[in-house]
Motif scaffolding. Structure first.
Motif, PDB file in Angstrom:
ATOM      1  N   LYS A   1     -28.684  19.810  -7.391  1.00  0.00           N
ATOM      2  CA  LYS A   1     -27.254  20.162  -7.364  1.00  0.00           C
ATOM      3  C   LYS A   1     -26.846  20.763  -8.708  1.00  0.00           C
ATOM      4  O   LYS A   1     -27.534  20.624  -9.723  1.00  0.00           O
ATOM      5  CB  LYS A   1     -26.422  18.916  -7.061  1.00  0.00           C
ATOM      6  N   GLU A   2     -25.683  21.420  -8.689  1.00  0.00           N
ATOM      7  CA  GLU A   2     -25.116  21.954  -9.922  1.00  0.00           C
ATOM      8  C   GLU A   2     -24.407  20.830 -10.659  1.00  0.00           C
ATOM      9  O   GLU A   2     -23.819  19.936 -10.049  1.00  0.00           O
ATOM     10  CB  GLU A   2     -24.143  23.094  -9.609  1.00  0.00           C
ATOM     11  N   ILE A   3     -24.458  20.905 -11.997  1.00  0.00           N
ATOM     12  CA  ILE A   3     -23.813  19.883 -12.824  1.00  0.00           C
ATOM     13  C   ILE A   3     -23.008  20.567 -13.929  1.00  0.00           C
ATOM     14  O   ILE A   3     -23.020  21.798 -14.063  1.00  0.00           O
ATOM     15  CB  ILE A   3     -24.851  18.924 -13.442  1.00  0.00           C
ATOM     16  N   GLU A   4     -22.347  19.735 -14.721  1.00  0.00           N
ATOM     17  CA  GLU A   4     -21.552  20.265 -15.838  1.00  0.00           C
ATOM     18  C   GLU A   4     -22.442  21.044 -16.799  1.00  0.00           C
ATOM     19  O   GLU A   4     -23.590  20.693 -17.029  1.00  0.00           O
ATOM     20  CB  GLU A   4     -20.885  19.091 -16.570  1.00  0.00           C
ATOM     21  N   LYS A   5     -21.907  22.119 -17.368  1.00  0.00           N
ATOM     22  CA  LYS A   5     -22.655  23.037 -18.223  1.00  0.00           C
ATOM     23  C   LYS A   5     -23.343  22.294 -19.371  1.00  0.00           C
ATOM     24  O   LYS A   5     -22.744  21.449 -20.034  1.00  0.00           O
ATOM     25  CB  LYS A   5     -21.713  24.082 -18.793  1.00  0.00           C
ATOM     26  N   ARG A   6     -24.614  22.614 -19.580  1.00  0.00           N
ATOM     27  CA  ARG A   6     -25.415  22.023 -20.642  1.00  0.00           C
ATOM     28  C   ARG A   6     -25.846  23.106 -21.637  1.00  0.00           C
ATOM     29  O   ARG A   6     -25.672  24.303 -21.393  1.00  0.00           O
ATOM     30  CB  ARG A   6     -26.700  21.395 -20.062  1.00  0.00           C
ATOM     31  N   ASP A   7     -26.424  22.667 -22.744  1.00  0.00           N
ATOM     32  CA  ASP A   7     -27.039  23.624 -23.671  1.00  0.00           C
ATOM     33  C   ASP A   7     -28.262  24.245 -23.009  1.00  0.00           C
ATOM     34  O   ASP A   7     -28.902  23.638 -22.153  1.00  0.00           O
ATOM     35  CB  ASP A   7     -27.457  22.925 -24.965  1.00  0.00           C
ATOM     36  N   ARG A   8     -28.602  25.448 -23.468  1.00  0.00           N
ATOM     37  CA  ARG A   8     -29.737  26.162 -22.891  1.00  0.00           C
ATOM     38  C   ARG A   8     -31.034  25.357 -23.052  1.00  0.00           C
ATOM     39  O   ARG A   8     -31.278  24.720 -24.066  1.00  0.00           O
ATOM     40  CB  ARG A   8     -29.899  27.511 -23.596  1.00  0.00           C
ATOM     41  N   GLY A   9     -31.872  25.445 -22.015  1.00  0.00           N
ATOM     42  CA  GLY A   9     -33.162  24.767 -22.066  1.00  0.00           C
ATOM     43  C   GLY A   9     -33.327  23.764 -20.938  1.00  0.00           C
ATOM     44  O   GLY A   9     -32.508  23.693 -20.017  1.00  0.00           O
ATOM     45  N   THR A  10     -34.388  22.979 -21.028  1.00  0.00           N
ATOM     46  CA  THR A  10     -34.730  22.035 -19.959  1.00  0.00           C
ATOM     47  C   THR A  10     -35.038  20.665 -20.541  1.00  0.00           C
ATOM     48  O   THR A  10     -35.683  20.553 -21.593  1.00  0.00           O
ATOM     49  CB  THR A  10     -35.946  22.533 -19.160  1.00  0.00           C
ATOM     50  N   GLU A  11     -34.586  19.636 -19.842  1.00  0.00           N
ATOM     51  CA  GLU A  11     -34.914  18.251 -20.201  1.00  0.00           C
ATOM     52  C   GLU A  11     -35.585  17.600 -18.994  1.00  0.00           C
ATOM     53  O   GLU A  11     -35.050  17.615 -17.890  1.00  0.00           O
ATOM     54  CB  GLU A  11     -33.669  17.474 -20.597  1.00  0.00           C
ATOM     55  N   ILE A  12     -36.790  17.067 -19.234  1.00  0.00           N
ATOM     56  CA  ILE A  12     -37.499  16.299 -18.210  1.00  0.00           C
ATOM     57  C   ILE A  12     -37.371  14.829 -18.569  1.00  0.00           C
ATOM     58  O   ILE A  12     -37.648  14.432 -19.710  1.00  0.00           O
ATOM     59  CB  ILE A  12     -39.000  16.681 -18.145  1.00  0.00           C
ATOM     60  N   ILE A  13     -36.951  14.016 -17.603  1.00  0.00           N
ATOM     61  CA  ILE A  13     -36.788  12.576 -17.845  1.00  0.00           C
ATOM     62  C   ILE A  13     -37.723  11.822 -16.899  1.00  0.00           C
ATOM     63  O   ILE A  13     -37.638  11.963 -15.669  1.00  0.00           O
ATOM     64  CB  ILE A  13     -35.339  12.118 -17.612  1.00  0.00           C
ATOM     65  N   LEU A  14     -38.611  11.031 -17.476  1.00  0.00           N
ATOM     66  CA  LEU A  14     -39.541  10.219 -16.694  1.00  0.00           C
ATOM     67  C   LEU A  14     -39.078   8.767 -16.720  1.00  0.00           C
ATOM     68  O   LEU A  14     -38.867   8.195 -17.802  1.00  0.00           O
ATOM     69  CB  LEU A  14     -40.957  10.317 -17.272  1.00  0.00           C
ATOM     70  N   TYR A  15     -38.966   8.174 -15.551  1.00  0.00           N
ATOM     71  CA  TYR A  15     -38.591   6.763 -15.436  1.00  0.00           C
ATOM     72  C   TYR A  15     -39.872   5.936 -15.294  1.00  0.00           C
ATOM     73  O   TYR A  15     -40.565   6.004 -14.278  1.00  0.00           O
ATOM     74  CB  TYR A  15     -37.658   6.547 -14.239  1.00  0.00           C
TER      75      TYR A  15
END
Length: 617
Positions: free
Chosen positions: A160-174
């Protein structure tokens, strides 16, 4: 025509369990993707004149022990919704591969060539360790929306679309699973980053939310092997060596900088450590990199076995890897790379030899075994190495094969007319035999490495007019027949010789299994000489498991009896069998002492005195 299809239901279990040989690879793959995202953006800045993008490009790894998550962030190209759908939701669709194909024909820069990914599977390695993976991404395209993506390791996902973030990608592993908690440990992640990402081309930092430690940079983005050799001095090379191998206290002897662009691309630095006489399994091996990403230290096929004794780095984007980038796939390019590396090493050694032979000879003993190993195992290397391989005499004089052959060709020949290269494997234990050779003005070489017998075999096959004979494998006058006309005349009749042989055979105690051979030697020579014939000893040295069988069945040792020694007359004339046995046994014991113990001139004098005492009794 129907097409074979693979569903995500089938592919997820394969990725989780079988695609990668080691779970820790996930971190290398995710960081590599982050590096690619930045390299792509840096390429586009030049191609599309996006000079309003000014940034301190960096990949960040953040450990959150409280929430049990591991974060990998980059400020690279980012992804649009369409790109997430294309590259994430479609397994094995490589965005890196597509990017290279799109821009390689129009780019005036080769920065895209540093892109790491090719198979489109690296991201999914995260599911080997994480129960849930989230992506937060913002494309460099200004009008694009920020996208959220989440999946728990099955075909279902949320996007889904979310609030605007800084450019780039964040991967989060649980990492909720107890079995995966090691990947929340700061020291464990640091160790993995230092192993796989130590020389990646974009700055990588590590921090922990629950630690007071500052954010640290873990990589050197411009390692020595990526630089022009003209820009480097000795200190630069030595510093890099110790950066590669922090536990190595000793400096290498020298190094070779590899750099080739055609017909394949390869760079690297190979270091020659001090080896000595032993071939030990190297803990610190050569590292294989691809675009500055660590792949493996198992370089079988790329580096010939003998160069496995070296240390250093090889980096090539042309080395074919399997899908998981953990193993090599062999093809023609691998063979060509192996040949190139072998040739470069041989050329370097040849250059050192010709440029400053004296300095070359000073360090020769510290790497000689590497050259011997190469000569025995690799014909192309043998053909080049024979020009700079130096033979050392016991007087520490050095000769190439051609130089030594020229020196002795008129004075050291056997009865077949072959030039005899006398050698010793132990100057102390073979002192008496060496002395006999030197007294006759013969030259004796030192061959004392574990590969000597194999190299000798190779040399004799390559040079039919030569033979190598250990100096104690027979009496010196039997080994070299140059002065055969001066052979001593026997003072015993044939009948006396036969009686003598029978008496000695009868007197030798059962534990000594000798074959007895009578020789007419000088009166000054020992009464007995115990030898191992050259061909039998070589069999033993090449296959030590055969020793017991040879000793028991073939009477491995030979007892040479000097018929002209004064002791032999005493043995023949002695009427007491007990005294005769004692006389023979004492002389034989002295012979065994002279053969088995470390000794020199003083010990030789001691043996001679004891023999005189025995004769005078």
């Amino acid at each position: 025509m129907n097409k074979i299809s693979v569903t995500s239901d089938n592919i997820f279990p394969i990725i989780k369990k079988f695609l990668y040989s080691n779970q820790e690879i996930f971190l290398r793959e995710l960081v590599s993707n982050a590096i690619d995202a930045i390299v792509k953006l840096k390429t586009l800045i030049k191609l599309e004149n996006l000079y309003d993008i000014i940034d301190d490009f960096k990949v960040k790894i953040i450990i959150d022990e409280i929430n049990k998550t591991l974060h990998i962030l980059d400020n690279g190209i980012g992804m649009t919704k369409e790109e997430v759908d294309k590259y994430i939701n479609q397994i094995a669709f490589s965005g890196a591969e597509e990017f290279i194909k799109k821009y390689k024909n129009i780019s005036r820069t080769d920065s895209y060539s540093n892109i790491i990914g090719h198979f489109g599977l690296g991201f999914y390695s995260s599911f080997m360790v994480a129960k849930k993976v989230m992506i937060l991404t913002q494309s460099y395209k200004k009008n694009a929306s920020s996208i959220f993506w989440s999946c728990e390791g099955d075909p279902n996902f949320i996007m889904k679309e979310i609030e605007k973030r800084d450019r780039g990608t964040e991967i989060i592993l649980y990492l909720n699973d107890e079995e995966r908690k090691e990947f929340l440990e700061y020291d464990r992640i640091l160790k993995l980053l230092q192993k796989y990402c130590k020389f990646m081309p974009i700055t990588i930092s590590l921090s922990s939310k629950s630690k007071e430690d500052k954010e640290i940079v873990i990589n050197n983005i411009n390692p020595a092997w990526t630089k022009n050799p003209l820009q480097l001095n000795d200190k630069n090379y030595l510093d890099f060596y110790h950066e590669l191998y922090p536990n190595q206290l000793e400096d290498p002897l020298f190094w070779i900088h590899l750099n080739i662009d055609h017909p394949f691309h390869l760079t690297g630095i190979l270091y020659f450590p001090k080896i000595g006489k032993k071939i030990d399994i190297q803990k610190d091996k050569i590292h294989l990199y691809q675009n500055q990403v660590y792949i493996t230290d198992n370089l079988e096929g790329i580096v010939p076995d003998f160069l496995g004794l070296l240390r250093g780095v090889i980096d090539s984007k042309n080395i074919p890897l399997n899908v998981s980038r953990s193993h090599l796939q062999f093809d023609t390019s691998v063979k060509n790379i192996s040949k190139y590396i072998t040739r470069k090493v041989a050329d370097k050694l040849d250059f050192m030899f010709r440029k400053n032979r004296e300095d070359f000879q000073k360090i020769w003993k510290n790497f000689r075994i590497i050259v011997e190993y190469g000569m025995v195992s690799t014909q192309n290397f043998f053909d080049k190495a024979i020009k700079f391989f130096v033979f050392s005499t016991i007087d520490k004089n050095y000769f190439t094969l051609e130089e030594f052959r020229e020196k002795i060709k008129e004075t050291q020949k056997n009865k077949e007319g072959k030039i005899v290269f006398l050698y010793s494997s132990d100057q102390n234990k073979q002192y008496s035999s060496i002395k006999e050779a030197i007294d006759r003005s013969y030259e004796v070489l030192i061959f004392d490495s574990p590969l000597s017998v194999h190299l000798i075999q190779k040399l004799e096959l390559s040079y039919q007019d030569l033979c190598f004979v250990r100096v104690d494998s027979d009496h010196i006058d039997k080994l070299i027949n140059f002065k055969e006309k001066e052979k001593p005349h026997s003072e015993l009749s044939e009948k006396e010789k036969q009686n003598l042989k029978n008496l000695i055979q009868h007197s030798i105690i059962e534990k000594f299994k000798f074959s007895i051979q009578l020789e007419d030697l000088s009166k000054k020579d020992y009464p007995f000489l115990i030898i191992i014939p050259e061909f039998l000893r070589r069999i033993k040295e090449m296959d030590s498991t055969m020793e017991k069988e040879i000793v028991e069945k073939d009477q491995y040792y030979q007892l040479i009896v000097n018929t002209n020694h004064i002791l032999m007359k005493k043995i023949l004339t002695e009427t007491s069998e007990e005294k005769r046995k004692k006389m023979i046994q004492e002389a034989l014991n002295l012979t065994l002492l002279s053969k088995d113990l470390l000794h020199g001139k003083d010990f030789t004098d001691f043996i001679s005195k004891k023999l005189k005492d025995l004769i005078q009794k």
